[in-house]
Structure formats: C-alpha cells, structure tokens
Design a protein around this motif. Structure first.
Motif, PDB file in Angstrom:
ATOM      1  N   VAL A 197      30.359  76.977 -50.602  1.00  0.00           N
ATOM      2  CA  VAL A 197      30.111  78.413 -50.658  1.00  0.00           C
ATOM      3  C   VAL A 197      29.085  78.714 -51.752  1.00  0.00           C
ATOM      4  O   VAL A 197      28.183  79.541 -51.570  1.00  0.00           O
ATOM      5  N   HIS A 198      29.212  78.038 -52.897  1.00  0.00           N
ATOM      6  CA  HIS A 198      28.206  78.161 -53.950  1.00  0.00           C
ATOM      7  C   HIS A 198      26.816  77.841 -53.399  1.00  0.00           C
ATOM      8  O   HIS A 198      25.845  78.559 -53.676  1.00  0.00           O
TER       9      HIS A 198
ATOM     10  N   PRO B  16      24.899  79.348 -59.214  1.00  0.00           N
ATOM     11  CA  PRO B  16      25.229  78.252 -60.131  1.00  0.00           C
ATOM     12  C   PRO B  16      26.686  78.322 -60.547  1.00  0.00           C
ATOM     13  O   PRO B  16      27.428  79.206 -60.111  1.00  0.00           O
ATOM     14  N   THR B  17      27.084  77.413 -61.435  1.00  0.00           N
ATOM     15  CA  THR B  17      28.491  77.360 -61.855  1.00  0.00           C
ATOM     16  C   THR B  17      28.718  78.027 -63.209  1.00  0.00           C
ATOM     17  O   THR B  17      29.775  77.834 -63.807  1.00  0.00           O
TER      18      THR B  17
ATOM     19  N   VAL C 251      18.839  88.776 -57.769  1.00  0.00           N
ATOM     20  CA  VAL C 251      18.316  88.365 -59.079  1.00  0.00           C
ATOM     21  C   VAL C 251      18.675  86.908 -59.314  1.00  0.00           C
ATOM     22  O   VAL C 251      19.535  86.332 -58.630  1.00  0.00           O
ATOM     23  N   ARG C 252      18.024  86.308 -60.329  1.00  0.00           N
ATOM     24  CA  ARG C 252      18.344  84.927 -60.717  1.00  0.00           C
ATOM     25  C   ARG C 252      19.598  84.918 -61.585  1.00  0.00           C
ATOM     26  O   ARG C 252      19.577  85.413 -62.712  1.00  0.00           O
ATOM     27  N   VAL C 253      20.662  84.356 -61.059  1.00  0.00           N
ATOM     28  CA  VAL C 253      21.927  84.346 -61.792  1.00  0.00           C
ATOM     29  C   VAL C 253      21.908  83.302 -62.905  1.00  0.00           C
ATOM     30  O   VAL C 253      22.628  83.413 -63.895  1.00  0.00           O
ATOM     31  N   LYS C 254      21.067  82.296 -62.766  1.00  0.00           N
ATOM     32  CA  LYS C 254      21.000  81.214 -63.732  1.00  0.00           C
ATOM     33  C   LYS C 254      20.674  81.716 -65.136  1.00  0.00           C
ATOM     34  O   LYS C 254      21.077  81.150 -66.145  1.00  0.00           O
ATOM     35  N   ASP C 255      19.932  82.834 -65.233  1.00  0.00           N
ATOM     36  CA  ASP C 255      19.485  83.331 -66.527  1.00  0.00           C
ATOM     37  C   ASP C 255      20.493  84.264 -67.187  1.00  0.00           C
ATOM     38  O   ASP C 255      20.300  84.683 -68.336  1.00  0.00           O
ATOM     39  N   LEU C 256      21.576  84.614 -66.494  1.00  0.00           N
ATOM     40  CA  LEU C 256      22.564  85.530 -67.051  1.00  0.00           C
ATOM     41  C   LEU C 256      23.603  84.769 -67.862  1.00  0.00           C
ATOM     42  O   LEU C 256      23.922  83.621 -67.567  1.00  0.00           O
TER      43      LEU C 256
ATOM     44  N   VAL D 137      30.739  84.481 -56.687  1.00  0.00           N
ATOM     45  CA  VAL D 137      31.412  83.745 -55.614  1.00  0.00           C
ATOM     46  C   VAL D 137      32.831  84.279 -55.420  1.00  0.00           C
ATOM     47  O   VAL D 137      33.303  84.428 -54.284  1.00  0.00           O
ATOM     48  N   LYS D 138      33.522  84.587 -56.514  1.00  0.00           N
ATOM     49  CA  LYS D 138      34.888  85.101 -56.407  1.00  0.00           C
ATOM     50  C   LYS D 138      34.908  86.466 -55.708  1.00  0.00           C
ATOM     51  O   LYS D 138      35.830  86.762 -54.941  1.00  0.00           O
ATOM     52  N   TRP D 139      33.919  87.330 -55.968  1.00  0.00           N
ATOM     53  CA  TRP D 139      33.853  88.605 -55.250  1.00  0.00           C
ATOM     54  C   TRP D 139      33.649  88.371 -53.759  1.00  0.00           C
ATOM     55  O   TRP D 139      34.279  89.017 -52.918  1.00  0.00           O
ATOM     56  N   PHE D 140      32.762  87.439 -53.427  1.00  0.00           N
ATOM     57  CA  PHE D 140      32.524  87.093 -52.016  1.00  0.00           C
ATOM     58  C   PHE D 140      33.813  86.573 -51.385  1.00  0.00           C
ATOM     59  O   PHE D 140      34.204  86.995 -50.288  1.00  0.00           O
ATOM     60  N   GLU D 141      34.493  85.647 -52.072  1.00  0.00           N
ATOM     61  CA  GLU D 141      35.729  85.063 -51.537  1.00  0.00           C
ATOM     62  C   GLU D 141      36.853  86.093 -51.464  1.00  0.00           C
ATOM     63  O   GLU D 141      37.676  86.050 -50.542  1.00  0.00           O
TER      64      GLU D 141
END
Length: 265
Positions: free
Chosen positions: A166-167, A173-174, A259-264, A182-186
């Motif tokens: 799913v990721h 990213p993790t 947006v790019r989640v990696k930078d948050l 991912v948890k909101w999606f799930e």
C-alpha cells in the motif's frame, strides 16, 4: 482483584515470550493443541481482550512505532470489522481466491531474483525498491495471536503483510507523515479501529508546518483515494508484479500525492 488481573494478563506474558514464526506458514483451521485454532493462537477471554486493548492503546498512542502494540490493539478491537472485510473479500473474485489459497508474504515466499529482473516502473520493481530504500522487510510484521477465528486471523495477517505494498501504491515513505497518510487511507478502506486511532492521534508529534500540510493537502488526498479505490485487501499483489505501477494506480483510481512527503517531519 490481584488474582483476577494476573489471570487476565497471562496471555500477554505468553505473547512477549514467543518468537517470530515462519511467515510462510498458512493460517488454516487445523488442530494445534487444546483450544488453539492456528500455530500462534493465544485464546483469551473478553476481560483479557479488554485489558490487552486498553494497555496496547496507551502504548500505541505513546509510541506509534510500537508495531507490536498496534498489532495487539487491532486483534482485540476489530472482530466486527474483520468479519465485514472477510465478507467483502468473499464477494470479490480476486479477494475470494486470496481467502481460498491463503498466500503469505515474506522474504522466503518472495522470488527476489524475479523481482530484481523486472523492468523499471513495474509494480514488483518499485515494491522491492521501497523495501531497499526504507530498509524494511515483510518479515517484521507481527503474527496474529489474539483473534479467535482462523479465517479472520488470516484477514488481519494479510492486511499487515500488504501494508508495504500500500505504501508503494500511494508513493508514501515510512517516516511519520507517510505512515499517517497510509493510516488515513487504510482507515477509510477498512474501518479497523487501530487504523482510525493511528490516523487521528498520529499527527500529535508533527511540527506545526508539517501538520498544516498534512491537514490541508495530504489527509484529504488520502481520504479521497481511499473512498475511490477498491479495497486493496482484494488485490492479489503476487500476480501483479509485472504490471506497470502507473497502470495499476490508474486501474485502482489512485492519483499522485499532492506534495513530497519525504521532506516533512
């Protein structure tokens, strides 16, 4: 009261003392000893489940990365939802086949040589890249223990084992923001109490800037995609390795993250 509590918490002590089982062992309704429905099953009473749920909820909220506590919370609170998800799978041709064949996802069941040989952009190639880049493994997923129904035990085990896929599909990213998305999606897709709890309380540790981006852009995106896509528990991922990731996303109605989640952080 002390005797009652000791008896209620006995299953948790047994849980802590067990090692990880082989992840390629199918969950089937066979005899595994008195009262045991599958290899790692720990039978528990309603009181024991309530205490386990309360304790695991506190630990999971304190530390969202305590995956063992998140796992216990899911098993002790999600029986009604698991039944609903099981029934949904049975009505879907691909989901019904998964329930019948009970595939497992682990480093021993994955054909790593085949995945490495797949072309760039294929789902299998991108999944393996996700594992490598984030230094994660499907073998770290906790085995089901407290679900008193072997078929429902498999459903939640399948949910855990496809989490990294799913990721990959969502391009997340993790890091903490990626896990929250991912948890909101799930949560939208499954309704599992542990997903809802993690989705609501996971953002507590984020910076104000990241929280603003999450609330204004990423959570609405995750909710929209979760509603539009078919339940990803119905997807026989192991037969989709060669499919281009872009084409699979289009089939499922999953769009690119805003947006790019990696930078948050």
């Amino acid at each position: 009261m002390a005797t009652l509590l000791r008896g209620a918490l006995r299953p948790l002590r047994a849980f802590q003392g067990r090692g990880q089982p082989a992840a390629d062992v199918p969950l089937r309704a066979t005899s595994h000893g008195t009262g045991l429905l599958y290899p790692e099953h720990i039978p528990t009473s309603l009181l024991q489940k309530a205490l386990l749920a309360a304790g695991s909820a506190v630990m999971a909220l304190y530390d969202p990365y305590r995956h063992d506590m998140v796992a216990v919370l899911g098993e002790t609170t999600g029986r009604r939802t698991l039944k609903f998800l099981r029934d949904q799978m049975k009505r879907d041709p691909e989901g019904a086949q998964i329930l019948q064949e009970r595939p497992r996802i682990s480093m021993s069941t994955l054909d790593l040589e085949k995945l490495r040989s797949l072309p760039e952009g294929s789902f299998g190639c991108e999944y393996l890249r996700f594992l490598d880049v984030n230094r994660v493994s499907p073998d770290t997923r906790a085995p089901t223990r407290f679900v008193d129904d072997e078929e429902l035990a498999y459903v939640i085990q399948r949910y855990r084992e496809v989490h990294d896929m799913v990721h990959t599909l969502l391009g997340m990213p993790t890091n903490i923001p990626g896990e929250i998305v991912v948890k909101w999606f799930e949560a939208v897709q499954t309704g599992l109490p542990m997903c809802v709890l993690s989705a609501l309380f996971g953002p507590i540790r984020l910076s104000a800037q990241s929280l603003q981006v999450l609330v204004s852009e990423l959570i609405p995106w995750a909710v929209q995609n979760g509603r539009r896509a078919p339940c990803l528990l119905h997807l026989y991922y192991e037969r989709r390795w060669e499919q281009p990731l872009r084409a699979l996303r289009q089939e499922l109605g999953i769009t690119e993250p805003p947006v790019r989640v990696k930078d948050l952080v």
